[in-house]
Scaffold this motif. Structure first.
Motif, PDB file in Angstrom:
ATOM      1  N   PHE A  83       0.827  -1.204   0.000  1.00 32.44           N
ATOM      2  CA  PHE A  83       0.000   0.000   0.000  1.00 32.44           C
ATOM      3  C   PHE A  83       0.866   1.261   0.000  1.00 32.44           C
ATOM      4  O   PHE A  83       0.514   2.252  -0.648  1.00 32.44           O
ATOM      5  CB  PHE A  83      -0.934  -0.001   1.211  1.00 32.44           C
ATOM      6  N   GLY A  84       1.972   1.250   0.726  1.00 34.99           N
ATOM      7  CA  GLY A  84       2.860   2.413   0.713  1.00 34.99           C
ATOM      8  C   GLY A  84       3.438   2.674  -0.671  1.00 34.99           C
ATOM      9  O   GLY A  84       3.484   3.818  -1.131  1.00 34.99           O
ATOM     10  N   PHE A  85       3.854   1.607  -1.341  1.00 29.75           N
ATOM     11  CA  PHE A  85       4.403   1.736  -2.694  1.00 29.75           C
ATOM     12  C   PHE A  85       3.332   2.190  -3.675  1.00 29.75           C
ATOM     13  O   PHE A  85       3.538   3.117  -4.465  1.00 29.75           O
ATOM     14  CB  PHE A  85       4.998   0.394  -3.123  1.00 29.75           C
ATOM     15  N   ALA A  86       2.150   1.557  -3.621  1.00 30.22           N
ATOM     16  CA  ALA A  86       1.079   1.886  -4.562  1.00 30.22           C
ATOM     17  C   ALA A  86       0.515   3.280  -4.311  1.00 30.22           C
ATOM     18  O   ALA A  86       0.146   3.987  -5.254  1.00 30.22           O
ATOM     19  CB  ALA A  86      -0.030   0.837  -4.473  1.00 30.22           C
ATOM     20  N   PHE A  87       0.446   3.695  -3.043  1.00 28.63           N
ATOM     21  CA  PHE A  87      -0.102   5.015  -2.724  1.00 28.63           C
ATOM     22  C   PHE A  87       0.757   6.125  -3.320  1.00 28.63           C
ATOM     23  O   PHE A  87       0.232   7.106  -3.871  1.00 28.63           O
ATOM     24  CB  PHE A  87      -0.207   5.183  -1.203  1.00 28.63           C
ATOM     25  N   GLU A 174       3.292  10.795   3.477  1.00 23.07           N
ATOM     26  CA  GLU A 174       2.968  12.198   3.744  1.00 23.07           C
ATOM     27  C   GLU A 174       3.633  13.119   2.733  1.00 23.07           C
ATOM     28  O   GLU A 174       3.013  14.086   2.249  1.00 23.07           O
ATOM     29  CB  GLU A 174       3.412  12.572   5.160  1.00 23.07           C
ATOM     30  N   GLN A 175       4.885  12.835   2.403  1.00 30.26           N
ATOM     31  CA  GLN A 175       5.586  13.667   1.432  1.00 30.26           C
ATOM     32  C   GLN A 175       4.933  13.574   0.064  1.00 30.26           C
ATOM     33  O   GLN A 175       4.788  14.576  -0.649  1.00 30.26           O
ATOM     34  CB  GLN A 175       7.052  13.241   1.352  1.00 30.26           C
ATOM     35  N   ALA A 176       4.509  12.355  -0.328  1.00 28.98           N
ATOM     36  CA  ALA A 176       3.842  12.195  -1.623  1.00 28.98           C
ATOM     37  C   ALA A 176       2.508  12.932  -1.647  1.00 28.98           C
ATOM     38  O   ALA A 176       2.173  13.612  -2.632  1.00 28.98           O
ATOM     39  CB  ALA A 176       3.628  10.702  -1.909  1.00 28.98           C
ATOM     40  N   GLN A 244       7.885  12.610 -13.834  1.00 29.87           N
ATOM     41  CA  GLN A 244       7.321  12.346 -12.514  1.00 29.87           C
ATOM     42  C   GLN A 244       7.183  10.852 -12.241  1.00 29.87           C
ATOM     43  O   GLN A 244       7.172  10.437 -11.076  1.00 29.87           O
ATOM     44  CB  GLN A 244       5.951  13.022 -12.390  1.00 29.87           C
ATOM     45  N   MET A 245       7.050  10.040 -13.292  1.00 28.95           N
ATOM     46  CA  MET A 245       6.941   8.609 -13.087  1.00 28.95           C
ATOM     47  C   MET A 245       8.209   8.056 -12.437  1.00 28.95           C
ATOM     48  O   MET A 245       8.154   7.287 -11.467  1.00 28.95           O
ATOM     49  CB  MET A 245       6.677   7.911 -14.421  1.00 28.95           C
ATOM     50  N   SER A 246       9.357   8.464 -12.959  1.00 27.22           N
ATOM     51  CA  SER A 246      10.616   8.000 -12.374  1.00 27.22           C
ATOM     52  C   SER A 246      10.806   8.566 -10.976  1.00 27.22           C
ATOM     53  O   SER A 246      11.308   7.886 -10.075  1.00 27.22           O
ATOM     54  CB  SER A 246      11.789   8.401 -13.275  1.00 27.22           C
ATOM     55  N   VAL A 247      10.364   9.830 -10.777  1.00 30.20           N
ATOM     56  CA  VAL A 247      10.472  10.432  -9.447  1.00 30.20           C
ATOM     57  C   VAL A 247       9.580   9.704  -8.446  1.00 30.20           C
ATOM     58  O   VAL A 247       9.976   9.451  -7.300  1.00 30.20           O
ATOM     59  CB  VAL A 247      10.109  11.935  -9.518  1.00 30.20           C
ATOM     60  N   SER A 248       8.364   9.343  -8.884  1.00 28.39           N
ATOM     61  CA  SER A 248       7.420   8.673  -7.989  1.00 28.39           C
ATOM     62  C   SER A 248       7.934   7.294  -7.578  1.00 28.39           C
ATOM     63  O   SER A 248       7.855   6.917  -6.404  1.00 28.39           O
ATOM     64  CB  SER A 248       6.053   8.538  -8.661  1.00 28.39           C
ATOM     65  N   VAL A 249       8.456   6.535  -8.542  1.00 26.43           N
ATOM     66  CA  VAL A 249       8.988   5.215  -8.219  1.00 26.43           C
ATOM     67  C   VAL A 249      10.183   5.343  -7.279  1.00 26.43           C
ATOM     68  O   VAL A 249      10.314   4.586  -6.309  1.00 26.43           O
ATOM     69  CB  VAL A 249       9.379   4.459  -9.507  1.00 26.43           C
ATOM     70  N   GLY A 250      11.045   6.323  -7.553  1.00 25.16           N
ATOM     71  CA  GLY A 250      12.187   6.532  -6.674  1.00 25.16           C
ATOM     72  C   GLY A 250      11.772   6.937  -5.268  1.00 25.16           C
ATOM     73  O   GLY A 250      12.355   6.467  -4.277  1.00 25.16           O
ATOM     74  N   ALA A 251      10.754   7.803  -5.164  1.00 21.60           N
ATOM     75  CA  ALA A 251      10.272   8.213  -3.844  1.00 21.60           C
ATOM     76  C   ALA A 251       9.624   7.057  -3.110  1.00 21.60           C
ATOM     77  O   ALA A 251       9.789   6.898  -1.886  1.00 21.60           O
ATOM     78  CB  ALA A 251       9.275   9.368  -3.995  1.00 21.60           C
ATOM     79  N   ALA A 252       8.862   6.221  -3.845  1.00 22.00           N
ATOM     80  CA  ALA A 252       8.227   5.063  -3.216  1.00 22.00           C
ATOM     81  C   ALA A 252       9.276   4.095  -2.665  1.00 22.00           C
ATOM     82  O   ALA A 252       9.124   3.552  -1.566  1.00 22.00           O
ATOM     83  CB  ALA A 252       7.318   4.360  -4.220  1.00 22.00           C
TER      84      ALA A 252
END
Length: 259
Positions: A83-87, A174-176, A244-252
């Motif tokens: 859920f953390g990764f998918a969120f 929270e950051q996402a 943003q896709m690469s940023v989102s995966v990296g942040a997750a």
């Protein structure tokens, strides 16, 4: 079939259950995977197929306990990681839909709402259009492959038998979430500025020509301006989603740490 079932025994079966627990959240909130256009039964079959493929990778060097209580605890931890990764990934599509909804409100498209086929919820024209375009761009840039590679990487950061550090997991979520409004404004910014200039122009015109019915004239003009700027900004939106896709995966992945 018998050979496959014989392999899924003991440690392999327990590992498969834990992998499935981490994969399942993708089909509830992750972009594309959670689309209402995909029947629930099909989503379940895809989740099982992905879990079968990831189980040998996730079980490498791992011994899963067979005790029910210990296994249930690991299942819950796997759900939290999933859920953390998918969120974090879902924030990307949520920002796109929020940008579309904001444009709908300002331009007047919100007067006629339709059903968004991607999530089954009501939405106006631009919101629905942005959702479809965002999903199409997501597929073109290989967002599904990014998601699956990132999911496979989570098993290296937090092994099947390891527990995630809740502070970093919650902090990443929270950051996402805090970046949702900023991302939506980045997408909708050009259209909102153009509509603001249009409103100011009509305000000046109404001062000069008080007899003019500004509402009757301004509504179709604002719709035309919104459509024109939306069409002109689509190439920039595609580049934004790709970055943003690469940023989102990296942040997750950056929010996943072993406790």
């Amino acid at each position: 079939m018998n050979e496959l079932l014989s392999k899924l025994a003991g440690n392999e079966l327990a590992g498969f259950i834990l992998v499935l627990a981490r994969v399942t959240p993708l089909f509830f909130i992750a972009p594309l995977f959670s689309s209402s256009l995909i029947p629930p039964r099909v989503r379940g079959i895809i989740a099982v197929g992905i879990s079968i493929g990831l189980t040998p990778i996730a079980l490498r060097g791992q011994h899963v306990p067979s005790q029910p209580l210990a296994l249930a605890e690991l299942v819950i931890e796997g759900l939290l990681v999933g859920f953390g990764f998918a969120f974090t990934l879902s924030i990307l599509m949520a920002a796109i839909e929020t940008a579309g909804a904001t444009i709908d409100i300002v331009s007047g498209f919100s007067y006629g709402e339709l059903i968004n086929p991607m999530n089954g919820q009501s939405g106006a024209v631009i919101s629905r259009f942005y959702s479809l375009v965002g999903t199409l761009i997501f597929l073109i840039i290989g967002g599904d492959a990014w998601t699956l590679r990132g999911l496979g990487r989570t098993f290296q950061l937090v092994p099947l038998t390891g527990a995630p550090r809740m502070s970093s997991l919650v902090g990443g979520a929270e950051q996402a979430f805090s970046s949702l409004l900023t991302s939506a404004l980045e997408i909708a910014g050009p259209v909102l500025v153009a509509l603001l200039v249009t409103d100011v122009a009509f305000g000046v015109v109404s001062r000069v020509v008080p007899q003019l019915n500004v509402f009757a004239v301004g509504f179709p003009v604002k719709v035309a301006v919104a459509l024109l700027v939306v069409g002109a900004s689509l190439p920039f939106m595609a580049n934004w989603i790709s970055e943003q896709m690469s940023v989102s995966v990296g942040a997750a992945l950056g929010a996943l740490h072993v406790a």
